[in-house]
Design an enzyme around this catalytic site. Structure first.
Site, PDB file in Angstrom:
ATOM      1  N   LYS A 178       0.337  -1.415  -0.042  1.00  0.00           N
ATOM      2  CA  LYS A 178      -0.167  -0.085  -0.091  1.00  0.00           C
ATOM      3  C   LYS A 178       1.125   1.103   0.059  1.00  0.00           C
ATOM      4  O   LYS A 178       1.513   1.455   0.739  1.00  0.00           O
ATOM      5  CB  LYS A 178      -0.412  -0.108   1.446  1.00  0.00           C
ATOM      6  CG  LYS A 178      -1.758   0.805   1.042  1.00  0.00           C
ATOM      7  CD  LYS A 178      -2.641   1.994   2.214  1.00  0.00           C
ATOM      8  CE  LYS A 178      -2.036   2.387   3.127  1.00  0.00           C
ATOM      9  NZ  LYS A 178      -1.587   3.789   2.685  1.00  0.00           N
ATOM     10  N   GLU A 253      11.405   2.104   9.803  1.00  0.00           N
ATOM     11  CA  GLU A 253      11.916   3.410   9.359  1.00  0.00           C
ATOM     12  C   GLU A 253      11.385   4.184   9.311  1.00  0.00           C
ATOM     13  O   GLU A 253      10.316   4.266   8.281  1.00  0.00           O
ATOM     14  CB  GLU A 253      12.248   3.037   8.099  1.00  0.00           C
ATOM     15  CG  GLU A 253      12.820   1.239   7.399  1.00  0.00           C
ATOM     16  CD  GLU A 253      14.417   1.501   8.104  1.00  0.00           C
ATOM     17  OE1 GLU A 253      14.827   2.516   8.384  1.00  0.00           O
ATOM     18  OE2 GLU A 253      14.806   0.424   7.636  1.00  0.00           O
ATOM     19  N   CYS A 287      13.664  11.585   4.988  1.00  0.00           N
ATOM     20  CA  CYS A 287      14.013  11.497   6.582  1.00  0.00           C
ATOM     21  C   CYS A 287      15.554  11.275   6.450  1.00  0.00           C
ATOM     22  O   CYS A 287      15.765  11.563   7.955  1.00  0.00           O
ATOM     23  CB  CYS A 287      13.910   9.643   6.500  1.00  0.00           C
ATOM     24  SG  CYS A 287      14.218   8.262   5.277  1.00  0.00           S
ATOM     25  N   GLU A 391      10.217  16.728  14.214  1.00  0.00           N
ATOM     26  CA  GLU A 391      10.989  16.201  13.157  1.00  0.00           C
ATOM     27  C   GLU A 391      10.069  17.181  11.987  1.00  0.00           C
ATOM     28  O   GLU A 391       8.850  17.400  12.570  1.00  0.00           O
ATOM     29  CB  GLU A 391      10.586  14.385  12.301  1.00  0.00           C
ATOM     30  CG  GLU A 391      10.939  14.513  10.833  1.00  0.00           C
ATOM     31  CD  GLU A 391      10.429  13.174  10.873  1.00  0.00           C
ATOM     32  OE1 GLU A 391       9.397  13.072  10.692  1.00  0.00           O
ATOM     33  OE2 GLU A 391      11.223  12.527   9.628  1.00  0.00           O
TER      34      GLU A 391
HETATM   35  P1  NAD Z   1       2.917   8.199   8.320  1.00  0.00           P
HETATM   36  O1  NAD Z   1       3.139   7.674   9.138  1.00  0.00           O
HETATM   37  O2  NAD Z   1       1.730   9.305   7.761  1.00  0.00           O
HETATM   38  O3  NAD Z   1       1.962   7.937   6.880  1.00  0.00           O
HETATM   39  C1  NAD Z   1       3.155   6.566   6.156  1.00  0.00           C
HETATM   40  C2  NAD Z   1       2.079   5.226   5.552  1.00  0.00           C
HETATM   41  O4  NAD Z   1       0.776   4.846   6.731  1.00  0.00           O
HETATM   42  C3  NAD Z   1       1.203   5.714   4.705  1.00  0.00           C
HETATM   43  O5  NAD Z   1       0.735   4.343   3.150  1.00  0.00           O
HETATM   44  C4  NAD Z   1      -0.114   6.188   5.284  1.00  0.00           C
HETATM   45  O6  NAD Z   1      -1.532   5.499   4.630  1.00  0.00           O
HETATM   46  C5  NAD Z   1       0.536   4.577   6.341  1.00  0.00           C
HETATM   47  N1  NAD Z   1      -0.713   4.314   7.485  1.00  0.00           N
HETATM   48  C6  NAD Z   1      -0.915   6.152   8.062  1.00  0.00           C
HETATM   49  N2  NAD Z   1      -1.821   5.132   8.707  1.00  0.00           N
HETATM   50  C7  NAD Z   1      -1.430   4.143   9.325  1.00  0.00           C
HETATM   51  C8  NAD Z   1      -2.578   2.987  10.151  1.00  0.00           C
HETATM   52  N3  NAD Z   1      -3.340   3.549  10.991  1.00  0.00           N
HETATM   53  N4  NAD Z   1      -2.153   1.520  10.062  1.00  0.00           N
HETATM   54  C9  NAD Z   1      -1.540   1.178   8.533  1.00  0.00           C
HETATM   55  N5  NAD Z   1      -0.905   1.920   8.227  1.00  0.00           N
HETATM   56  C10 NAD Z   1      -1.020   3.539   8.029  1.00  0.00           C
HETATM   57  O7  NAD Z   1       4.108   9.286   7.049  1.00  0.00           O
HETATM   58  P2  NAD Z   1       4.042  10.225   6.074  1.00  0.00           P
HETATM   59  O8  NAD Z   1       3.395  11.602   6.515  1.00  0.00           O
HETATM   60  O9  NAD Z   1       3.311   9.318   4.496  1.00  0.00           O
HETATM   61  O10 NAD Z   1       5.667  10.088   5.330  1.00  0.00           O
HETATM   62  C11 NAD Z   1       6.752  11.076   6.164  1.00  0.00           C
HETATM   63  C12 NAD Z   1       7.222  10.312   7.461  1.00  0.00           C
HETATM   64  O11 NAD Z   1       8.555   9.251   6.646  1.00  0.00           O
HETATM   65  C13 NAD Z   1       8.658  10.930   7.837  1.00  0.00           C
HETATM   66  O12 NAD Z   1       7.984  11.164   9.090  1.00  0.00           O
HETATM   67  C14 NAD Z   1       9.242  10.915   7.626  1.00  0.00           C
HETATM   68  O13 NAD Z   1      10.585  10.801   7.953  1.00  0.00           O
HETATM   69  C15 NAD Z   1       9.191   8.601   7.680  1.00  0.00           C
HETATM   70  N6  NAD Z   1      10.205   8.534   6.396  1.00  0.00           N
HETATM   71  C16 NAD Z   1      10.840   7.425   7.265  1.00  0.00           C
HETATM   72  C17 NAD Z   1      12.213   6.823   6.542  1.00  0.00           C
HETATM   73  C18 NAD Z   1      12.966   6.114   6.602  1.00  0.00           C
HETATM   74  O14 NAD Z   1      13.396   5.194   5.617  1.00  0.00           O
HETATM   75  N7  NAD Z   1      13.521   6.052   7.915  1.00  0.00           N
HETATM   76  C19 NAD Z   1      12.063   7.109   4.102  1.00  0.00           C
HETATM   77  C20 NAD Z   1      10.938   7.960   4.129  1.00  0.00           C
HETATM   78  C21 NAD Z   1      10.418   8.413   4.634  1.00  0.00           C
END
Ligand code: NAD
Length: 487
Positions: A178, A253, A287, A391
């Site tokens: 997803k 991650e 990130c 962040e």
């Molecule tokens: P997010 O946590 O809002 O969403 C990430 C994914 O999780 C999306 O597909 C979202 O639909 C899904 N999601 C949201 N709620 C969920 C739930 N209750 N159950 C299951 N899935 C759910 O994050 P975002 O805003 O999309 O991305 C930004 C974040 O990602 C930042 O914190 C960034 O640092 C992090 N990030 C980390 C890395 C890494 O490798 N460490 C890489 C890229 C981004």
């Protein structure tokens, strides 16, 4: 309700076929603020169908030879590379990132993810030990885990999704993936290539939708024993709770608050442009981006002056303009959130040196309603400030001064995150010493974002659990068993 014809309408990809969904959500073009796409609003029902498809496909896919899986994945990489320009255009429109970034980073890396794991899967070996005094030998075998649930964020959409799909299927698993509901288009485009590459129906299923509905249905499904998640720390906490009753294998991650530490013996000619890039690449929406810059006192004023000058050279504008360095932020809400941090910093007495509220942003006519912001540099901000602790994930970076090595290590480690760090110094001993003591899963010295996919990638503390990379991903996406033979 039927979706209007003029919009791009995505469909789920389950069991090798595109299937419509009963309801849809809007997806915006961040550079204009217009809705341009409708994404399936999937939930339990769609995930259930995908689980059946993935279960049915598992035996045959996991029984294929490594060479056969590898060949298929290389073919998929070829097909993505062949359509690179179309993918790059779509990624830029969907996410707001510059076309240059999508062309040179996102899409080449998405193709390379398949190529990399197509190769690395051929080279793993398992362990064997002898116990001669017992006439025994022991060895390990590895088997795929089953159906892998893969959930990815919006900042590097296809890049991060394929970084999960590739090792999962290379190891013989079938998957339900997803992508973020805000950036689903390139994943949908890739589905059109899966059959042509030779990936059998049911091996890769993509279910589009929101986290709370589609994501949670994957996370809490009892037949999905493994979840690989990239996203925010808050969502990860929720996923941990939801998956705990099922004893799932988790790879998380998460976010970062990454320091750059600049010692007085740093080569500033290299350090300054790289640190501008590490702060603002992809609108600061990586990130691994730097958001806390610690500069040693004797070079602080010079660094700050040159850093601000270099930052001001970054042009913000239409993502499709190849001369632009920064495009639009992902959403209106996210833009407001990032701007609010600037307001808070100002209220706390920090100095905003350039960018938001200081310089004016000129945008092309068609982009007036897009979610743009200038790269912003803040100084004289306290370590306890939310701008130094939380962040922000946008084009905002803080510069502070330090005196000693001991002091800066403590301050750099003084956040809940531990993803990445950068050290700038020409003293080899110091570089090794400081790198070892920083609480971060990745430390770059005198460079940034030089990735070696063979080695572990991941964070400490609130930045995650587990590592990804050639060996780390193989270990995560397989179960290991120790077998003892008495002879
Ligand atoms: P997010 O946590 O809002 O969403 C990430 C994914 O999780 C999306 O597909 C979202 O639909 C899904 N999601 C949201 N709620 C969920 C739930 N209750 N159950 C299951 N899935 C759910 O994050 P975002 O805003 O999309 O991305 C930004 C974040 O990602 C930042 O914190 C960034 O640092 C992090 N990030 C980390 C890395 C890494 O490798 N460490 C890489 C890229 C981004």
């Amino acid at each position: 309700m039927a979706a209007p014809k003029t919009l791009l309408v995505l469909e789920n990809f389950i069991n090798g076929k595109f299937v419509p969904c009963s309801s849809y959500i809007d997806s915006y073009d961040p550079s204009t603020g217009d809705v341009y796409c409708r994404v399936p609003d999937s939930g339990k029902e769609e995930v259930e169908i995908a689980v059946t498809a993935a279960r049915d496909a598992f035996l045959s896919w996991s029984s294929k030879s490594l060479q056969e899986r590898s060949q298929i994945m290389n073919k998929l990489a070829d097909l993505i590379e062949h359509d690179l320009e179309a993918f790059a255009q779509a990624e830029s429109k969907d996410q707001g990132k510059t076309i240059t970034f999508a062309r040179t980073v996102d899409i080449p890396r998405a193709a390379y993810n398949f190529r990399f794991f197509a190769s690395s899967i051929l080279h793993h070996t398992t362990e064997c030990t002898q116990m001669d005094y017992m006439d025994c030998m022991h060895y390990t075998v590895r088997t795929p885990v089953g159906i892998a649930g893969l959930i990815s964020p919006w900042n590097l959409p296809l890049h991060l999704l394929t970084w999960k799909i590739a090792p999962a299927i290379a190891s013989g698993n079938t998957v339900i993936a997803k992508p973020s509901e805000m950036t689903s288009v390139t994943a949908w485009m890739m589905c059109k290539l899966l059959g042509r590459a030779g990936i059998p129906p049911g091996v890769v299923n993509i279910v589009f939708g929101t986290g709370p509905k589609a994501g949670e249905a994957i996370v809490s499904h009892p037949e999905v024993p493994l979840i690989s998640f990239t996203g925010s720390t808050l969502t990860a906490q929720h996923i941990k709770e939801k998956s705990a009753p099922h004893w799932k294998k988790l790879s998380l991650e998460l976010g970062g608050k990454n320091p750059a530490i600049i010692f007085e013996d740093a080569n500033l000619d290299q350090c300054i442009p790289t640190t501008v890039r590490s702060s603002f690449a992809n609108q600061g929406e990586i990130c691994l981006c730097t958001s806390r810059i610690f500069v040693q006192r004797s070079i602080y004023n010079e660094f700050l002056k040159r850093f601000v000058e270099e930052t001001r050279k970054w042009k913000v504008g239409s993502p499709s303009d190849p001369t632009v360095s920064m495009g639009a932020l992902i959403s209106k809400e996210h833009l407001e959130k990032v701007k609010n941090y600037v307001k808070k910093a100002r209220a706390e007495g920090a100095r905003i040196l350039c960018g938001e509220g200081v310089d004016s942003l000129a945008l092309p006519t068609g982009n007036q309603n897009g979610y743009f912001m200038l790269p912003t540099v803040i100084a004289e901000v306290k370590d306890e400030s939310c701008c130094m602790q939380e962040e922000i994930f946008g084009p905002l970076t803080c510069v502070v001064l330090f005196d000693t090595e001991e002091e800066v290590i403590k301050r750099a480690n003084g956040v809940k995150y531990g993803l990445a760090a950068t050290i700038w110094s020409s003293n080899v001993g110091r570089v090794h010493r400081v790198a070892k003591r920083l609480q971060a899963g990745l430390v770059w010295t005198n460079c940034w974002l030089v990735r070696e996919l063979n080695l572990p990638f991941g964070g400490m503390k609130a930045s995650g659990i587990g590592r990804e990379g050639a060996k780390a991903s193989y270990e995560f996406f397989t179960e290991v068993k120790t077998i003892t033979i008495k002879h």
